[in-house]
Scaffold this motif. Structure first.
Motif, PDB file in Angstrom:
ATOM      1  N   LEU A  16      78.301  48.608 -77.340  1.00 24.12           N
ATOM      2  CA  LEU A  16      77.537  47.567 -78.021  1.00 24.12           C
ATOM      3  C   LEU A  16      77.223  46.448 -77.038  1.00 24.12           C
ATOM      4  CD1 LEU A  16      76.380  46.392 -80.650  1.00 24.12           C
ATOM      5  CD2 LEU A  16      78.630  45.407 -81.093  1.00 24.12           C
ATOM      6  N   ASP A  17      75.947  46.122 -76.915  1.00 22.40           N
ATOM      7  CA  ASP A  17      75.576  45.013 -76.040  1.00 22.40           C
ATOM      8  C   ASP A  17      74.954  43.884 -76.860  1.00 22.40           C
ATOM      9  OD1 ASP A  17      72.959  45.817 -76.581  1.00 22.40           O
ATOM     10  OD2 ASP A  17      72.582  46.560 -74.569  1.00 22.40           O
ATOM     11  N   SER A  18      74.855  42.732 -76.245  1.00 23.51           N
ATOM     12  CA  SER A  18      74.391  41.551 -76.962  1.00 23.51           C
ATOM     13  C   SER A  18      72.942  41.679 -77.412  1.00 23.51           C
ATOM     14  CB  SER A  18      74.584  40.294 -76.114  1.00 23.51           C
ATOM     15  OG  SER A  18      73.831  40.381 -74.931  1.00 23.51           O
ATOM     16  N   ALA A  19      72.103  42.383 -76.666  1.00 25.42           N
ATOM     17  CA  ALA A  19      70.701  42.550 -77.065  1.00 25.42           C
ATOM     18  C   ALA A  19      70.610  43.327 -78.374  1.00 25.42           C
ATOM     19  CB  ALA A  19      69.910  43.255 -75.969  1.00 25.42           C
ATOM     20  N   GLU A  20      71.419  44.347 -78.506  1.00 23.91           N
ATOM     21  CA  GLU A  20      71.454  45.162 -79.724  1.00 23.91           C
ATOM     22  C   GLU A  20      71.930  44.318 -80.915  1.00 23.91           C
ATOM     23  OE1 GLU A  20      70.389  48.580 -81.340  1.00 23.91           O
ATOM     24  OE2 GLU A  20      70.572  48.563 -79.171  1.00 23.91           O
ATOM     25  N   LEU A  21      72.970  43.565 -80.693  1.00 20.41           N
ATOM     26  CA  LEU A  21      73.528  42.712 -81.737  1.00 20.41           C
ATOM     27  C   LEU A  21      72.528  41.625 -82.145  1.00 20.41           C
ATOM     28  CD1 LEU A  21      76.055  42.271 -83.435  1.00 20.41           C
ATOM     29  CD2 LEU A  21      76.911  40.796 -81.614  1.00 20.41           C
ATOM     30  N   ASN A  22      71.884  41.014 -81.164  1.00 17.49           N
ATOM     31  CA  ASN A  22      70.905  39.967 -81.454  1.00 17.49           C
ATOM     32  C   ASN A  22      69.694  40.508 -82.201  1.00 17.49           C
ATOM     33  OD1 ASN A  22      72.414  37.901 -80.331  1.00 17.49           O
ATOM     34  ND2 ASN A  22      71.550  38.218 -78.301  1.00 17.49           N
ATOM     35  N   ALA A  23      69.248  41.708 -81.872  1.00 20.69           N
ATOM     36  CA  ALA A  23      68.113  42.310 -82.578  1.00 20.69           C
ATOM     37  C   ALA A  23      68.461  42.545 -84.047  1.00 20.69           C
ATOM     38  CB  ALA A  23      67.708  43.626 -81.904  1.00 20.69           C
ATOM     39  N   PHE A  24      69.666  43.034 -84.295  1.00 19.12           N
ATOM     40  CA  PHE A  24      70.122  43.247 -85.671  1.00 19.12           C
ATOM     41  C   PHE A  24      70.189  41.915 -86.415  1.00 19.12           C
ATOM     42  CE2 PHE A  24      73.563  43.603 -88.807  1.00 19.12           C
ATOM     43  CZ  PHE A  24      73.151  44.706 -89.532  1.00 19.12           C
ATOM     44  N   ALA A  25      70.764  40.908 -85.775  1.00 18.16           N
ATOM     45  CA  ALA A  25      70.897  39.589 -86.395  1.00 18.16           C
ATOM     46  C   ALA A  25      69.526  38.994 -86.723  1.00 18.16           C
ATOM     47  CB  ALA A  25      71.674  38.662 -85.473  1.00 18.16           C
ATOM     48  N   ARG A  26      68.580  39.105 -85.813  1.00 13.53           N
ATOM     49  CA  ARG A  26      67.236  38.580 -86.073  1.00 13.53           C
ATOM     50  C   ARG A  26      66.568  39.309 -87.220  1.00 13.53           C
ATOM     51  NH1 ARG A  26      67.024  38.660 -80.663  1.00 13.53           N
ATOM     52  NH2 ARG A  26      65.738  40.517 -80.603  1.00 13.53           N
ATOM     53  N   ARG A  27      66.723  40.634 -87.257  1.00 10.99           N
ATOM     54  CA  ARG A  27      66.085  41.418 -88.312  1.00 10.99           C
ATOM     55  C   ARG A  27      66.546  40.982 -89.695  1.00 10.99           C
ATOM     56  NH1 ARG A  27      66.372  47.840 -89.803  1.00 10.99           N
ATOM     57  NH2 ARG A  27      64.832  47.669 -91.456  1.00 10.99           N
ATOM     58  N   TRP A  28      67.846  40.663 -89.811  1.00 12.90           N
ATOM     59  CA  TRP A  28      68.418  40.353 -91.120  1.00 12.90           C
ATOM     60  C   TRP A  28      68.651  38.863 -91.344  1.00 12.90           C
ATOM     61  CZ3 TRP A  28      67.823  44.003 -94.448  1.00 12.90           C
ATOM     62  CH2 TRP A  28      67.734  45.319 -93.999  1.00 12.90           C
ATOM     63  N   GLY A  29      68.243  38.032 -90.402  1.00  9.53           N
ATOM     64  CA  GLY A  29      68.393  36.593 -90.570  1.00  9.53           C
ATOM     65  C   GLY A  29      69.837  36.140 -90.529  1.00  9.53           C
ATOM     66  N   LEU A  30      70.629  36.758 -89.657  1.00  8.83           N
ATOM     67  CA  LEU A  30      72.055  36.456 -89.559  1.00  8.83           C
ATOM     68  C   LEU A  30      72.366  35.638 -88.320  1.00  8.83           C
ATOM     69  CD1 LEU A  30      73.385  40.036 -90.311  1.00  8.83           C
ATOM     70  CD2 LEU A  30      73.157  38.140 -91.914  1.00  8.83           C
ATOM     71  N   LEU A  31      73.452  34.930 -88.380  1.00  2.00           N
ATOM     72  CA  LEU A  31      73.991  34.229 -87.225  1.00  2.00           C
ATOM     73  C   LEU A  31      75.405  34.733 -86.998  1.00  2.00           C
ATOM     74  CD1 LEU A  31      72.927  30.570 -88.060  1.00  2.00           C
ATOM     75  CD2 LEU A  31      71.837  32.137 -86.458  1.00  2.00           C
ATOM     76  N   PHE A  32      75.740  35.038 -85.756  1.00  2.00           N
ATOM     77  CA  PHE A  32      77.081  35.480 -85.416  1.00  2.00           C
ATOM     78  C   PHE A  32      77.758  34.418 -84.565  1.00  2.00           C
ATOM     79  CE2 PHE A  32      74.852  39.650 -85.813  1.00  2.00           C
ATOM     80  CZ  PHE A  32      75.546  40.089 -86.921  1.00  2.00           C
ATOM     81  N   ARG A  33      79.036  34.198 -84.825  1.00  2.00           N
ATOM     82  CA  ARG A  33      79.799  33.235 -84.023  1.00  2.00           C
ATOM     83  C   ARG A  33      79.984  33.784 -82.631  1.00  2.00           C
ATOM     84  NH1 ARG A  33      85.000  31.262 -87.152  1.00  2.00           N
ATOM     85  NH2 ARG A  33      85.296  30.454 -85.070  1.00  2.00           N
TER      86      ARG A  33
END
Length: 70
Positions: free
Chosen positions: A50-67
């Motif tokens: 898991l890399d940060s780009a993958e995580l950020n793309a998921f977060a943007r798609r669903w309108g999420l923020l991760f700590r």
């Protein structure tokens, strides 16, 4: 929760205990596309891929923020 009980107040009592993010997660987690994406991220995390780009793309798609880890 069975659709047969959607009008039952008892079926929704637990929802009253959630804060805003908790309620939003309960709603979002029932979306099949979100669930598939989340499972995919969890599998990548377990494999160590898991890399940060993958995580950020998921977060943007669903309108999420991760700590951020400090």
């Amino acid at each position: 929760m069975s659709r047969a009980y959607w009008r039952s107040l008892e079926a929704y009592e637990k929802l009253q205990t959630f804060d805003d993010p908790g309620f939003a997660f309960q709603y979002l987690s029932r979306n099949p596309d979100f669930a598939k994406g989340r499972e995919r991220l969890q599998q990548m995390d377990r494999k160590g891929t898991l890399d940060s780009a993958e995580l950020n793309a998921f977060a943007r798609r669903w309108g999420l923020l991760f700590r951020q880890d400090d």
